[in-house]
Design a protein around this motif. Structure first.
Motif, short mmCIF file in Angstrom:
data_model
loop_
_atom_site.label_atom_id
_atom_site.label_comp_id
_atom_site.label_asym_id
_atom_site.label_seq_id
_atom_site.Cartn_x
_atom_site.Cartn_y
_atom_site.Cartn_z
N LEU A 19 56.24 93.00 -133.04
CA LEU A 19 57.30 92.93 -132.04
C LEU A 19 57.04 93.88 -130.88
O LEU A 19 57.46 93.63 -129.75
N ASN A 20 56.33 94.97 -131.14
CA ASN A 20 56.02 95.95 -130.10
C ASN A 20 55.15 95.36 -128.99
O ASN A 20 55.08 95.91 -127.89
N GLU A 21 54.47 94.27 -129.27
CA GLU A 21 53.60 93.63 -128.27
C GLU A 21 54.39 92.72 -127.33
O GLU A 21 53.84 92.23 -126.34
N VAL A 22 55.65 92.50 -127.62
CA VAL A 22 56.47 91.61 -126.80
C VAL A 22 57.04 92.38 -125.62
O VAL A 22 57.62 93.46 -125.77
N ASP A 23 56.88 91.84 -124.43
CA ASP A 23 57.43 92.42 -123.21
C ASP A 23 58.75 91.70 -122.91
O ASP A 23 58.75 90.55 -122.46
N PHE A 24 59.87 92.38 -123.14
CA PHE A 24 61.17 91.72 -123.01
C PHE A 24 61.55 91.46 -121.55
O PHE A 24 62.57 90.81 -121.29
N SER A 25 60.77 91.95 -120.61
CA SER A 25 61.03 91.68 -119.19
C SER A 25 60.18 90.52 -118.68
O SER A 25 60.35 90.08 -117.54
N ALA A 26 59.27 90.03 -119.51
CA ALA A 26 58.36 88.95 -119.09
C ALA A 26 58.95 87.58 -119.42
O ALA A 26 59.93 87.46 -120.15
N ILE A 27 58.33 86.55 -118.86
CA ILE A 27 58.72 85.17 -119.11
C ILE A 27 57.81 84.58 -120.18
O ILE A 27 56.59 84.67 -120.09
N TYR A 28 58.42 83.98 -121.19
CA TYR A 28 57.67 83.38 -122.28
C TYR A 28 57.98 81.90 -122.40
O TYR A 28 59.10 81.46 -122.11
N SER A 29 56.99 81.14 -122.88
CA SER A 29 57.16 79.71 -123.13
C SER A 29 57.07 79.45 -124.63
O SER A 29 56.80 80.35 -125.43
N TYR A 30 57.25 78.19 -125.00
CA TYR A 30 57.12 77.83 -126.41
C TYR A 30 55.68 78.04 -126.88
O TYR A 30 55.44 78.34 -128.05
N ALA A 31 54.71 77.88 -125.97
CA ALA A 31 53.32 78.14 -126.32
C ALA A 31 53.14 79.60 -126.75
O ALA A 31 52.43 79.90 -127.71
N ASP A 32 53.82 80.52 -126.06
CA ASP A 32 53.78 81.93 -126.44
C ASP A 32 54.51 82.14 -127.77
O ASP A 32 54.05 82.88 -128.64
N TYR A 33 55.63 81.49 -127.91
CA TYR A 33 56.45 81.59 -129.13
C TYR A 33 55.63 81.24 -130.37
O TYR A 33 55.76 81.86 -131.42
N MET A 34 54.76 80.24 -130.22
CA MET A 34 53.94 79.80 -131.35
C MET A 34 52.87 80.83 -131.71
O MET A 34 52.26 80.73 -132.78
N ARG A 35 52.68 81.82 -130.86
CA ARG A 35 51.70 82.88 -131.15
C ARG A 35 52.31 84.04 -131.93
O ARG A 35 51.60 84.92 -132.40
N PHE A 36 53.63 84.06 -132.05
CA PHE A 36 54.29 85.16 -132.76
C PHE A 36 53.96 85.10 -134.25
O PHE A 36 54.18 84.08 -134.91
N GLU A 37 53.47 86.22 -134.77
CA GLU A 37 53.12 86.28 -136.19
C GLU A 37 53.95 87.31 -136.96
O GLU A 37 53.73 87.51 -138.15
N PHE A 38 54.90 87.93 -136.30
CA PHE A 38 55.73 88.94 -136.97
C PHE A 38 56.93 88.27 -137.64
O PHE A 38 57.24 87.10 -137.40
N GLU A 39 57.61 89.01 -138.49
CA GLU A 39 58.71 88.47 -139.27
C GLU A 39 60.03 88.41 -138.50
O GLU A 39 60.89 87.57 -138.80
N GLU A 40 60.21 89.29 -137.53
CA GLU A 40 61.46 89.30 -136.77
C GLU A 40 61.70 87.96 -136.08
O GLU A 40 60.77 87.35 -135.53
N ARG A 41 62.94 87.50 -136.10
CA ARG A 41 63.29 86.22 -135.50
C ARG A 41 63.72 86.41 -134.05
O ARG A 41 64.57 87.25 -133.75
N LEU A 42 63.12 85.62 -133.17
CA LEU A 42 63.44 85.69 -131.74
C LEU A 42 63.79 84.30 -131.24
O LEU A 42 63.38 83.28 -131.80
N GLU A 43 64.55 84.27 -130.15
CA GLU A 43 64.81 83.03 -129.43
C GLU A 43 64.39 83.24 -127.98
O GLU A 43 64.35 84.37 -127.49
N ILE A 44 64.07 82.15 -127.31
CA ILE A 44 63.74 82.20 -125.88
C ILE A 44 64.78 81.39 -125.13
O ILE A 44 64.99 80.21 -125.44
#
Length: 209
Positions: A19-44
């Motif tokens: 989760l530390n690699e996620v920039d909460f000020s950046a714009i993410y797409s579903y393509a980025d979402y599919m790269r998440f490998e951590f357990e924490e649940r996020l929504e875009i």
């Protein structure tokens, strides 16, 4: 003439492992979402990352089940299908390409009546019914951010359930594509919907105990 490097494919992009690699000020797409490998649940929502609440409480789970089961039973023999979280709903605006999808949410319960919107990864497009059960700390997200994306996407009914207040509130999409609020319901009242013929939700049973 400059040699422009093509946009990398999903397979070429590195995974996001923490989760530390996620920039909460950046714009993410579903393509980025599919790269998440951590357990924490996020929504875009509209490209921005929102952290979901920790694992739902026992009361939250109980209420979810008491809404899901009557819907499931009422849909027996119907084309519509019901799903409960975790279940990805991708709300595309331009194309259905993963890189063009900037809203990915996990409602507590969804009803989808168009089989073409269902694939192996969840739902692509607006469900007919979205149910959100509010938890402490996420009320603002449900009531403001999700209201906007559900209305824009064309969700026919948006149900908001508060376990703490024991209330049920519903928005219904009108002919102009705008949500219209309905009466606030609570214990002692029942919920019906034109989307599911014969369905009846008894709020006394939903909120008991």
């Amino acid at each position: 003439m400059k040699n422009i490097k093509p946009y990398p494919t999903e397979e070429e992009l590195p995974p996001i492992k923490t989760l530390n690699e996620v920039d909460f000020s950046a714009i993410y797409s579903y393509a980025d979402y599919m790269r998440f490998e951590f357990e924490e649940r996020l929504e875009i929502i509209k490209g921005y990352i929102f952290e979901m609440s920790p694992a739902p409480s026992r009361i939250h789970q109980k209420i979810s089940g008491r809404i899901y089961v009557p819907i499931y039973n009422a849909l027996n023999g119907h084309q519509c299908e019901v799903y409960s979280a975790p279940f990805d709903v991708r709300l595309a605006k331009k194309t259905q390409d993963d890189r063009d999808v900037f809203t990915v949410v996990q409602p507590d319960i969804v009803v989808v009546c168009d089989p073409a919107k269902l694939d192996k990864r969840g739902c692509i497009g607006a469900p007919d019914i979205v149910v959100e059960i509010l938890s402490p700390g996420n009320n603002k997200k449900e009531l403001i951010n999700k209201y906007e994306v559900y209305e824009e996407a064309g969700v026919k009914e948006y149900w908001i359930v508060s376990s703490s207040d024991k209330t049920f509130f519903r928005y219904i999409l009108d002919d102009k594509g705008k949500f219209q609020p309905t009466k606030l319901l609570t214990e002692g009242e029942e919920v019906t919907t034109r989307i599911i013929p014969g369905f009846k939700l008894v709020l006394e049973e939903v909120f008991q105990d």
